[in-house]
Structure formats: C-alpha cells, structure tokens
Design a protein around this motif. Structure first.
Motif, mmCIF file in Angstrom:
data_model
loop_
_atom_site.group_PDB
_atom_site.id
_atom_site.type_symbol
_atom_site.label_atom_id
_atom_site.label_comp_id
_atom_site.label_asym_id
_atom_site.label_seq_id
_atom_site.Cartn_x
_atom_site.Cartn_y
_atom_site.Cartn_z
ATOM 1 N N UNK A 105 10.429 56.346 28.706
ATOM 2 C CA UNK A 105 11.297 55.696 27.915
ATOM 3 C C UNK A 105 12.647 55.642 28.690
ATOM 4 N N UNK A 106 13.514 56.609 29.267
ATOM 5 C CA UNK A 106 14.596 56.941 30.655
ATOM 6 C C UNK A 106 14.641 56.142 31.649
ATOM 7 N N UNK A 107 13.164 56.420 32.152
ATOM 8 C CA UNK A 107 13.640 55.473 33.724
ATOM 9 C C UNK A 107 13.208 53.640 33.121
ATOM 10 N N UNK A 108 12.710 53.689 32.364
ATOM 11 C CA UNK A 108 12.430 52.143 31.392
ATOM 12 C C UNK A 108 14.227 51.358 31.113
ATOM 13 N N UNK A 109 14.721 52.331 30.462
ATOM 14 C CA UNK A 109 16.128 51.722 30.614
ATOM 15 C C UNK A 109 16.806 51.420 31.869
ATOM 16 N N UNK A 110 16.184 52.721 32.713
ATOM 17 C CA UNK A 110 17.581 52.466 34.293
ATOM 18 C C UNK A 110 16.597 51.262 34.664
ATOM 19 N N UNK A 111 16.002 51.236 34.592
ATOM 20 C CA UNK A 111 15.287 49.560 35.087
ATOM 21 C C UNK A 111 16.097 48.711 34.999
ATOM 22 N N UNK A 112 16.214 48.598 33.669
ATOM 23 C CA UNK A 112 16.962 47.352 33.584
ATOM 24 C C UNK A 112 17.822 46.576 34.707
ATOM 25 N N UNK A 113 18.409 47.724 35.477
ATOM 26 C CA UNK A 113 18.999 46.938 36.168
ATOM 27 C C UNK A 113 18.396 45.828 37.159
ATOM 28 N N UNK A 114 17.252 46.006 37.046
ATOM 29 C CA UNK A 114 16.753 45.085 37.808
ATOM 30 C C UNK A 114 15.952 43.557 37.342
ATOM 31 N N UNK A 124 1.486 57.100 32.790
ATOM 32 C CA UNK A 124 2.329 57.480 33.897
ATOM 33 C C UNK A 124 2.804 56.332 34.750
ATOM 34 N N UNK A 125 3.301 54.813 33.846
ATOM 35 C CA UNK A 125 4.016 53.660 34.167
ATOM 36 C C UNK A 125 5.110 53.836 33.442
ATOM 37 N N UNK A 126 5.500 52.325 34.353
ATOM 38 C CA UNK A 126 6.480 51.406 34.047
ATOM 39 C C UNK A 126 6.015 50.298 34.442
ATOM 40 N N UNK A 127 6.665 49.032 33.090
ATOM 41 C CA UNK A 127 6.816 47.362 32.990
ATOM 42 C C UNK A 127 7.889 46.518 33.576
ATOM 43 N N UNK A 128 7.256 45.747 34.389
ATOM 44 C CA UNK A 128 9.654 45.073 34.578
ATOM 45 C C UNK A 128 9.545 44.182 34.976
ATOM 46 N N UNK A 129 9.048 42.815 34.160
ATOM 47 C CA UNK A 129 9.243 41.031 34.131
ATOM 48 C C UNK A 129 10.366 41.385 35.274
#
Length: 518
Positions: A105-114, A124-129
């Motif tokens: 969850x923390x890493x997903x919030x960090x990926x909001x920069x993209x 073990x994963x993340x989604x980024x649309x």
C-alpha cells in the motif's frame, strides 16, 4: 487505448526485512556512522549488497527467499529443517503477510507520482494505470526505466511491464521478461497457464489434462472447462483476451488534501463535469490556502457506476491555488474521459504541493507588473508534455552545439552570449551539409546549395574561428571551424561554417555545413 503497468516484486518479503527501515522499526540501535541499524549477523560484499542469505518461514515451511538464498539452492515451499541443514547459520524471519500488504500500500501511494491511478496487487505486485500519463514522463519506455531505477535505489528488486490490460501486463511482468508490449499486441498465447492467475489446484489439474500454454487453453471448448473448474477460469481467459474489463481501485492516501462529491443521479455530459469541477476546485483551494500550500499536481478521479475509475492529471510549473486557472486546465482534459454508463462520484486530489504564502496581486507602488507566464506554461506543458516546454540557458563553451542547455520554462536564466558574437535563433542539430563555392582560405562563400535550393550570397561577415575543445576529446586537438554569417538575395540569413583552416589537413576536410538560421 488503456495502458496499464504491472510491477512485480519477486523477493518482496525479504527485501522489506533486509532494508534498514525494517531494522529500525524493530527498535535496533542506529549505527552513528551509517545512520541505520547494523545487521550484526549479515555481511556485505564489495558492491554494498548483502551477502548472507535471508528467508522467511511460516509453519516450518519456507515462504520467501532472497537472491542470495536462491543462489544457494533454497526455494519457496522447502521444509525449513531442510533449508537450515543445507545452509547452516541461515538468517530467518517469521513470515509477515500483514506487513507485506502494508508495504505494498505504501509503494502504491509512492507510485502516484507516475499516474493518478495506482493500486496494490497482493501478494507481490502493483498496478499503475498510465493511460494518458506516460507522455509526461517521456514515454512508456522511459517511465518504466525510471520506475525500476527508483525502486532499485530504495532496495527493491522489481520487474515491470506495460500492456493494454492488467492481465497482460501482470503476465508479461512475471512470465514474459517485462518491458513494453505494443498496443494491440497479443502476448498471452505463448505464456504458460500460470500467467492466468488461477488457483494452484486448478493449474495442476489443467496440466494433467495436457494444457501447457494459454493459447491452447483459450482455443479449447469453454463449456466443459467451466463446468469442471468454475467461472473463474472463464473470467481469467476473458480478462487475458481483453474481453472483460478489469477495474483498478486506486489508493488515495488520507493525508493528501482532497475533496469528493457524490451524485444522486449519474453524470454523463461534459457540462455537468465542468460544474462539478468548479465546486471541487473551490473546496481544494480553500484547504490549500489554510495550509499555506500551492498545488503542483492535481488528480481528478471519475468513479463510474460500473465500478471502474478514470482519471486525468494536470501539473503546474510552480505552486498555485488560483481556482480559475486550475479549473480551466482540468476542463481542457475532459475529452480524455469516457463516462460509460455514468459517473456517480468525482474526487479531486492534490497529489503534490509546495509551500506558498500570500501573494500581493496589485500594488500602487509598481507602475507596470511583468506578465505571469505560469498559466500559459502550465497549459502548454499539460497538452504537449512537460519535456516539450522549456527555455535555453547559456553554457560556457565555444562549440555552438554545447553552448546551450534546456532548463525549466520558468527558471531564472543568468548570463548569455557576448553581444559582439551573435548566435542564430535556431541551431540545426546536427549541422546539415551544403555545397558551397568560395575562395580559400578566408573568403566567405559566394553561393551555396541547401536542400536542392541555390542561394546566392549578397552580404557576408566572418570568419569567426572556433577551435575544438581538446580537453574534452582527443580527436578535437587540431579541429577548426570557420563560421560566416551570410545573407542571400531574398534577405534570408544563415550561419555557415567550413570544417578546416585550408592549410593543415588535420584541422578538417574543408566541407561546408549549415549550422543555424537567424
């Protein structure tokens, strides 16, 4: 066209436990010289990487191994006693699924920069649309490269892929080596059936039936398989083929300034969206003013009635909370939104903000205020891409192509070129060869041909001799360029140079080039 990034962390549990933050969270004393908790039983090699194996276990079974442990023959599912016998002195931690989920969850919030839509994909994963957002980072390839580089600098081993659907991106990241899948590309057929995210018992039975690849399974009769294995098999096959939409529920950190409005009836028209944007922007700008902040990045999320979420993102060159300006930029990007059957709620999130005090907008002591270019730069950058809106600054170099650099559009630029050595408003990179007629060694050309058009020179000024920077490149030790500013019979002005001084062959081959236009 939808584009989704899937990030896979093959060693997430051990990477999390091996990071200094994990040790600090357990109350270990900090090393005053290194600023982190010391790993007493762990040794580091010359590259700075941990050299002792680390595993996690639950119920006397190994649940995760790091790269060092995998290199020693340890694997997930191995009995813990067998692992300890194979590698004496093994560094062991209890499995912590809750901690791993919180880290995702923390890493997903960090990926909001993209991109404005990012979510955890347990375990073990993340989604980024990244639909409509990749161009802000230089394209999908550069986005993936920067994402993996940033994760590696934080101590995460990761692999990522971008494709048209979450299912395809998930499969390529784990079973296809990662990378960018071209839009419309079919990559699932040749992947193993494990790429379909089916339960282990279903996969085992499918392999007993002779199915090894997704393509063969998709070509088989659907009804008998569904009767035996359930509707999940049909769902995964439809998601892999892009026939079933797979929503991504984005993470929205509660600490961010945000505003949300829900509607009694779903909205469908751009006019309705515009009226809601006005209200949301006013609410957010009020919170920003009270916090003394200015928005640098805004995400507008559209929650559709089918459970999916669409989003648009705008960025600002400098912090701002001008509601009219922010609303106008959001309205400019509404064309990217497909409301589907309707939008039941809209949320505006301040994804990034900086300190911004009160600004005096008018003063009787100032006769003339220079125009504020920030709104124009913001609108151009959000439409064309941040990397395409810039200004140039001078660099201390005599070689023309090295004498300028790109800087942010609103940055302050100091210095410049000498007034007695004017430079063209546009440099050609690389310089384009021309056919020129001139007397040697120091006379300007009397005519030249560029792009099959002959130009007769009416006025000329030069030469301006520029030598190579031998302290940067050995091959420039003797190189020489003689530059001329010329004007043709139609009044057009060009910047030409001859490579070489006309006496020494080592200085150049005497060819002519067009390097710029005035």
């Amino acid at each position: 066209m939808r584009r989704v990034v899937s990030v896979w962390f093959p060693t997430l549990p051990t990477d999390r436990l091996g990071r200094p933050e994990a040790k600090q969270g357990q109350g270990a004393a900090l090393d005053p010289q290194r600023g982190r908790a010391p790993f007493d039983p762990v040794h580091f090699g010359g590259s700075g990487q941990r050299s002792d194996p680390l595993i996690t276990a639950a119920g006397r079974v190994v649940t995760a191994v790091d790269a060092v442990a995998a290199g020693l023959g340890l694997r997930v599912g191995m009995k813990l006693a067998q692992a300890q016998a194979l590698v004496p002195g093994l560094l062991l931690h209890d499995a912590d699924p809750a901690g791993d989920a919180a880290e995702l969850q923390r890493l997903a919030a960090w990926c909001l920069r993209y991109a404005p839509l990012a979510a955890a994909d347990p375990p073990d994963g993340l989604w980024i649309d990244v639909t409509g957002s990749a161009h802000l980072h230089g394209g999908e390839t550069r986005l993936l490269r920067d994402l993996l580089r940033q994760l590696a600098s934080q101590g995460w081993a990761a692999r990522a892929a971008v494709a048209d659907t979450p299912a395809a991106a998930h499969a390529v990241a784990r079973f296809g080596g990662g990378g960018v899948v071209p839009a419309g590309g079919d990559v699932m057929a040749d992947l193993p059936i494990e790429a379909l995210r089916l339960p282990a018992d279903v996969l085992a039975d499918l392999r007993l039936m002779g199915f090894e690849r997704v393509g063969a399974l998709a070509a088989a009769a659907r009804a008998p398989l569904v009767r035996r294995f359930g509707a999940m098999l049909a769902l995964r096959l439809d998601q892999a083929a892009g026939q079933m939409f797979e929503p991504i529920v984005p993470v929205v950190p509660p600490a961010l300034i945000q505003a949300r409005l829900a509607f009694v009836e779903p909205l469908l028209t751009a006019e309705a969206f515009c009226s809601v944007i006005v209200r949301l922007v006013d609410m957010v700008c009020g919170d920003l003013e009270r916090a003394g902040l200015g928005a640098r990045r805004l995400d507008l999320l559209f929650e559709r009635v089918d459970g999916s979420v669409q989003a648009i993102r705008i960025g600002m060159a400098r912090p701002g909370r001008d509601a009219r300006h922010l609303g106008r930029m959001l309205n400019d990007r509404l064309e990217r939104i497909d409301p589907g059957l309707g939008v039941e709620a809209m949320r505006l999130v301040v994804a990034a903000a900086d300190a911004l005090g009160f600004v005096q907008t008018a003063s009787s002591l100032v006769a003339e205020t220079p125009p504020d270019l920030a709104p124009l730069v913001d609108r151009l950058a959000n439409r064309l891409g941040e990397g395409r809106v810039y200004r140039v600054a001078a660099v201390e170099s005599d070689v023309p192509e090295r004498s300028v650099r790109r800087v942010p559009a609103l940055s302050r630029v100091t210095g410049g070129w000498p007034a007695d050595l004017p430079r063209p408003v546009r440099l050609l990179n690389p310089p384009q060869p021309v056919e020129a007629m001139a007397l040697l060694p120091d006379h300007p050309p009397i005519a030249f041909t560029w792009r099959r058009v002959r130009h007769r020179v009416r006025h000329a000024d030069g030469p301006e001799r520029i030598a190579g920077e031998w302290w940067k490149r050995d091959r420039e030790w003797a190189s020489v360029r003689d530059y001329f500013r010329v004007e043709d019979e139609d009044g057009r002005r060009f910047w030409l140079f001859r490579r070489g001084d006309g006496n020494d062959a080592d200085t150049g081959d005497m060819r002519w080039f067009l390097h710029g236009v005035f």
